[in-house]
Design an enzyme around this catalytic site. Structure first.
Site, PDB file in Angstrom:
ATOM      1  N   GLU A 109      13.025 -25.003  21.110  1.00 20.64           N
ATOM      2  CA  GLU A 109      13.487 -23.611  21.049  1.00 20.64           C
ATOM      3  C   GLU A 109      13.976 -23.183  22.424  1.00 20.64           C
ATOM      4  OE1 GLU A 109      10.879 -20.814  18.675  1.00 20.64           O
ATOM      5  OE2 GLU A 109       9.518 -22.474  18.992  1.00 20.64           O
ATOM      6  N   HIS A 167       5.189 -27.734  10.627  1.00 21.25           N
ATOM      7  CA  HIS A 167       6.578 -28.195  10.489  1.00 21.25           C
ATOM      8  C   HIS A 167       6.791 -29.634  10.963  1.00 21.25           C
ATOM      9  CE1 HIS A 167       6.898 -23.994   9.866  1.00 21.25           C
ATOM     10  NE2 HIS A 167       6.995 -23.646  11.117  1.00 21.25           N
ATOM     11  N   ASP A 198       1.446 -23.539  16.044  1.00 20.50           N
ATOM     12  CA  ASP A 198       2.619 -22.826  15.538  1.00 20.50           C
ATOM     13  C   ASP A 198       3.676 -23.795  14.985  1.00 20.50           C
ATOM     14  OD1 ASP A 198       4.021 -20.347  15.154  1.00 20.50           O
ATOM     15  OD2 ASP A 198       5.323 -20.862  16.830  1.00 20.50           O
ATOM     16  N   ARG A 214       0.815  -1.216   0.000  1.00 22.28           N
ATOM     17  CA  ARG A 214       0.000   0.000   0.000  1.00 22.28           C
ATOM     18  C   ARG A 214       0.847   1.265   0.000  1.00 22.28           C
ATOM     19  NH1 ARG A 214      -4.635  -0.870   4.357  1.00 22.28           N
ATOM     20  NH2 ARG A 214      -2.775  -1.492   5.485  1.00 22.28           N
ATOM     21  N   ASP A 230       6.274 -24.306   3.552  1.00 20.55           N
ATOM     22  CA  ASP A 230       6.636 -24.692   4.913  1.00 20.55           C
ATOM     23  C   ASP A 230       8.151 -24.714   4.886  1.00 20.55           C
ATOM     24  OD1 ASP A 230       7.453 -26.144   7.211  1.00 20.55           O
ATOM     25  OD2 ASP A 230       5.392 -26.837   7.428  1.00 20.55           O
ATOM     26  N   HIS A 231       8.771 -23.677   5.463  1.00 19.37           N
ATOM     27  CA  HIS A 231      10.210 -23.521   5.224  1.00 19.37           C
ATOM     28  C   HIS A 231      11.040 -24.664   5.819  1.00 19.37           C
ATOM     29  CE1 HIS A 231       9.829 -21.527   9.116  1.00 19.37           C
ATOM     30  NE2 HIS A 231      11.118 -21.755   9.289  1.00 19.37           N
ATOM     31  N   LYS A 248       2.735 -19.032   5.119  1.00 17.63           N
ATOM     32  CA  LYS A 248       2.031 -19.670   6.220  1.00 17.63           C
ATOM     33  C   LYS A 248       1.429 -18.602   7.138  1.00 17.63           C
ATOM     34  CE  LYS A 248       5.282 -19.738   9.867  1.00 17.63           C
ATOM     35  NZ  LYS A 248       5.797 -20.328  11.035  1.00 17.63           N
TER      36      LYS A 248
HETATM   37  P1  NAD Z   1       4.877  -7.577   7.104  1.00 17.64           P
HETATM   38  O1  NAD Z   1       3.769  -7.056   7.957  1.00 17.64           O
HETATM   39  O2  NAD Z   1       6.263  -7.153   7.399  1.00 17.64           O
HETATM   40  O3  NAD Z   1       4.589  -7.223   5.578  1.00 17.64           O
HETATM   41  C1  NAD Z   1       3.303  -7.289   5.019  1.00 17.64           C
HETATM   42  C2  NAD Z   1       3.270  -6.620   3.668  1.00 17.64           C
HETATM   43  O4  NAD Z   1       1.918  -6.592   3.219  1.00 17.64           O
HETATM   44  C3  NAD Z   1       3.778  -5.181   3.652  1.00 17.64           C
HETATM   45  O5  NAD Z   1       4.460  -4.968   2.442  1.00 17.64           O
HETATM   46  C4  NAD Z   1       2.476  -4.373   3.684  1.00 17.64           C
HETATM   47  O6  NAD Z   1       2.617  -3.091   3.118  1.00 17.64           O
HETATM   48  C5  NAD Z   1       1.609  -5.248   2.812  1.00 17.64           C
HETATM   49  N1  NAD Z   1       0.173  -5.021   3.015  1.00 17.64           N
HETATM   50  C6  NAD Z   1      -0.525  -4.981   4.174  1.00 17.64           C
HETATM   51  N2  NAD Z   1      -1.815  -4.744   3.936  1.00 17.64           N
HETATM   52  C7  NAD Z   1      -1.952  -4.618   2.591  1.00 17.64           C
HETATM   53  C8  NAD Z   1      -3.043  -4.368   1.719  1.00 17.64           C
HETATM   54  N3  NAD Z   1      -4.306  -4.196   2.168  1.00 17.64           N
HETATM   55  N4  NAD Z   1      -2.804  -4.324   0.385  1.00 17.64           N
HETATM   56  C9  NAD Z   1      -1.549  -4.505  -0.091  1.00 17.64           C
HETATM   57  N5  NAD Z   1      -0.479  -4.745   0.669  1.00 17.64           N
HETATM   58  C10 NAD Z   1      -0.689  -4.803   2.010  1.00 17.64           C
HETATM   59  O7  NAD Z   1       4.710  -9.164   7.134  1.00 17.64           O
HETATM   60  P2  NAD Z   1       5.851 -10.258   6.889  1.00 17.64           P
HETATM   61  O8  NAD Z   1       6.520 -10.542   8.176  1.00 17.64           O
HETATM   62  O9  NAD Z   1       6.676  -9.879   5.720  1.00 17.64           O
HETATM   63  O10 NAD Z   1       4.979 -11.554   6.551  1.00 17.64           O
HETATM   64  C11 NAD Z   1       4.382 -11.764   5.279  1.00 17.64           C
HETATM   65  C12 NAD Z   1       3.841 -13.192   5.218  1.00 17.64           C
HETATM   66  O11 NAD Z   1       4.918 -14.090   5.407  1.00 17.64           O
HETATM   67  C13 NAD Z   1       2.819 -13.539   6.306  1.00 17.64           C
HETATM   68  O12 NAD Z   1       1.890 -14.437   5.784  1.00 17.64           O
HETATM   69  C14 NAD Z   1       3.652 -14.241   7.370  1.00 17.64           C
HETATM   70  O13 NAD Z   1       2.876 -15.126   8.130  1.00 17.64           O
HETATM   71  C15 NAD Z   1       4.656 -14.962   6.490  1.00 17.64           C
HETATM   72  N6  NAD Z   1       5.924 -15.281   7.146  1.00 17.64           N
HETATM   73  C16 NAD Z   1       6.780 -14.282   7.549  1.00 17.64           C
HETATM   74  C17 NAD Z   1       7.990 -14.603   8.129  1.00 17.64           C
HETATM   75  C18 NAD Z   1       8.979 -13.551   8.547  1.00 17.64           C
HETATM   76  O14 NAD Z   1      10.067 -13.922   8.976  1.00 17.64           O
HETATM   77  N7  NAD Z   1       8.668 -12.281   8.433  1.00 17.64           N
HETATM   78  C19 NAD Z   1       8.344 -15.951   8.323  1.00 17.64           C
HETATM   79  C20 NAD Z   1       7.460 -16.941   7.908  1.00 17.64           C
HETATM   80  C21 NAD Z   1       6.272 -16.586   7.318  1.00 17.64           C
END
Ligand code: NAD
Length: 490
Positions: free
Chosen positions: A219, A243, A238, A50, A180-181, A151
């Protein structure tokens, strides 16, 4: 990965392009694929979120996320393939501008109509995005269209089924890559290599030789800053549903007809379909839930004393359980699984406990024979250990347990791709071997739902355990009931 990279042309549309995952994992992984030559000239990445950014500012975010990972020239050349569109995933009108850009970049970079749609946004958006990709015409009709899903995949069987229905409205199951990493981890991928690459291991991978199998995902950290999410999920959702089950899949599976993703999934699902489902009292008899209490150090607070955790929380920070597969291969062989926070050490591993030999050496030392154990160490240090009976160095014949140990060398480690690099590479190749498939995911949810239900009704004790130990004593009792014990003790 093989040594001769073939260029993999595509346009990747990334929802959540400014997010934490994109910056920490996805851009560095794509950059590695670029440096290795899997991505060369014929690719483009569209980042969306956004935020109001232009291409130049977005490319700067990408460059920063890979700074120090390559030469200035490589970083510049790589980032030039990135474009940005401000986009609200909940607004259908917004998808039109992505459609035009996809077509334009496809032509500009000669991407063969290949498209990956990567949903790196909050899970509540997954279904809506998948449907919009289809309804707003974002898919190409002359290459592949693949959907990568982060996930968690649902929070129960019903919500996972609802999400699956939404994804299926636009994509067939072989186009959906559920991440699933753990499946991308080197030593998890080593399980089939060990099993099927060594005839003697394969031949003994059954109830004639194996006494039990133990999967540990321990952990050391507590809940940290994640209480808001974690207190609604707990260790069961979780770590176990996803996993742990995925690791168990590689261990419990039948031998696949071939090493193709289709046959691997069929073999895993054949085992999953024979998993004994627990109901009511069977849950308390086969599963232990725990919550960490204080530790000996002042900073080791009890879970309910952690910031943002309600003082009366009954959330599970520890789970141990016994899985049983009703197959010829596994009849009578328990699979013990456990995971928890604030345990004695960080350790992900599999211990395959073989039956003790009954050979009579004719000495008084036969009671020294031990159960051989094959250990597959996954994290933090990858390795394989085999504890075997050998001869003791004494005059009279006697045996002792010896350990054969191998661990990943620094050189191998340096060459080991990050799970996200592997998963992106596999998705570009259309190889679903290391992604969770719907049949397996749906069975794991049905299994976990029954446990969650009993716990939600408070029909099983919540065991407390001291921080920095290996969990509640009830989990030791669970194994002792069947004459077993945890191999890894922290
Ligand atoms: P984050 O909150 O850092 O990023 C979310 C992104 O979505 C941002 O770019 C935000 O601007 C965008 N966004 C939010 N609402 C929006 C909308 N209405 N329209 C368009 N874009 C929108 O989240 P993250 O940590 O990067 O996680 C992203 C996904 O990855 C999630 O499903 C999370 O469960 C998964 N995940 C993340 C990690 C991690 O280490 N961060 C690890 C495993 C899984």
């Amino acid at each position: 990965m093989d040594n001769k990279p073939t260029e993999l042309p595509l346009v990747l549309l990334l929802f959540g392009g400014t997010g934490d995952l994109a910056k920490r994992k996805l851009y560095p992984s794509l950059f590695n694929l670029f440096k290795k030559g899997y991505l060369q000239d014929r690719f483009a990445v569209i980042g969306t979120a956004r935020h109001d950014l232009d291409d130049e500012k977005f490319q700067e975010i990408v460059r920063q996320s890979i700074a120090n990972n390559g030469t200035e020239g490589q970083i510049k050349a790589f980032a030039a393939h990135f474009r940005y569109r401000s986009h609200d995933v909940t607004d259908l009108k917004d998808y039109g501008k992505l459609k035009d850009l996809l077509a334009q970049l496809d032509q500009q970079y000669n991407a063969n109509g290949n498209r990956i749609f990567y949903m790196s946004v909050a899970p509540r958006f997954f279904g809506q995005i998948a449907q919009a990709i289809k309804s707003e015409g974002l898919m190409s009709d002359n290459g592949y269209n693949r959907l990568m899903v982060e996930k968690p995949f649902g929070t129960s069987f019903d919500t996972a089924q609802e999400l699956q229905n939404q994804l299926e409205s636009g994509f067939s199951d072989d186009q959906i890559f559920r991440i699933d990493h753990y499946l991308g981890k080197e030593m998890v991928q080593n399980i089939p290599a060990l099993r099927f690459g060594n005839a003697f291991i394969d031949a003994t991978w059954n109830n004639k030789y194996i006494k039990n199998i133990q999967v540990t995902l321990a952990e050391e950290l507590g809940v940290e800053e994640r209480a808001g999410y974690y207190n609604t999920a707990g260790a069961l959702l979780d770590m176990i549903q996803n996993h742990t089950f995925q690791i168990v899949g590689w261990l419990a599976m039948e031998e696949p007809a071939s090493f193709s993703d289709k046959d691997i999934r069929a073999a895993k699902n054949a085992a999953f379909s024979k998993l004994k489902m627990y109901k009511g009292e069977e849950v308390a008899a086969n599963f232990v839930r725990g919550q960490y209490g204080r530790g000996r150090e002042v900073w080791q607070k009890a879970y309910t004393e952690e910031p943002d955790v309600p003082a009366d929380s009954k959330n599970d920070t520890y789970v141990a359980g016994r899985l049983q597969f009703d197959t010829d291969r596994w009849q009578g062989v328990p699979f013990y699984i456990r995971t928890g926070k604030r345990l004695a050490a960080k350790q992900t591993r599999v211990d395959v406990v073989y039956k003790k030999s009954t050979f009579d050496f004719g000495t008084t030392n036969d009671d020294k024979l031990t159960e051989p154990v094959l250990s597959i160490l996954i994290d933090p240090v990858g390795g394989i250990q085999f504890s075997l009976n050998g001869k003791d160095v004494t005059t009279e014949f006697s045996t002792r347990s010896d350990l054969l140990a191998w661990s990943i060398s620094d050189k191998d480690k340096a060459q080991t791709p990050d799970p996200y690099e592997r998963m992106l590479h596999d998705a570009m190749n259309g190889d679903g071997s290391n992604f969770a498939d719907w049949t397996g995911v749906s069975i794991s949810w049905k299994f976990v739902d029954q446990i969650a239900k009993v716990w939600a009704e408070d029909k099983a004790p919540l065991e407390s355990y001291e921080s920095a130990t290996m969990g509640p004593v009830a989990s030791d009792r669970l194994l002792a009931e069947t004459g077993d014990r945890w191999i890894y003790r922290g």
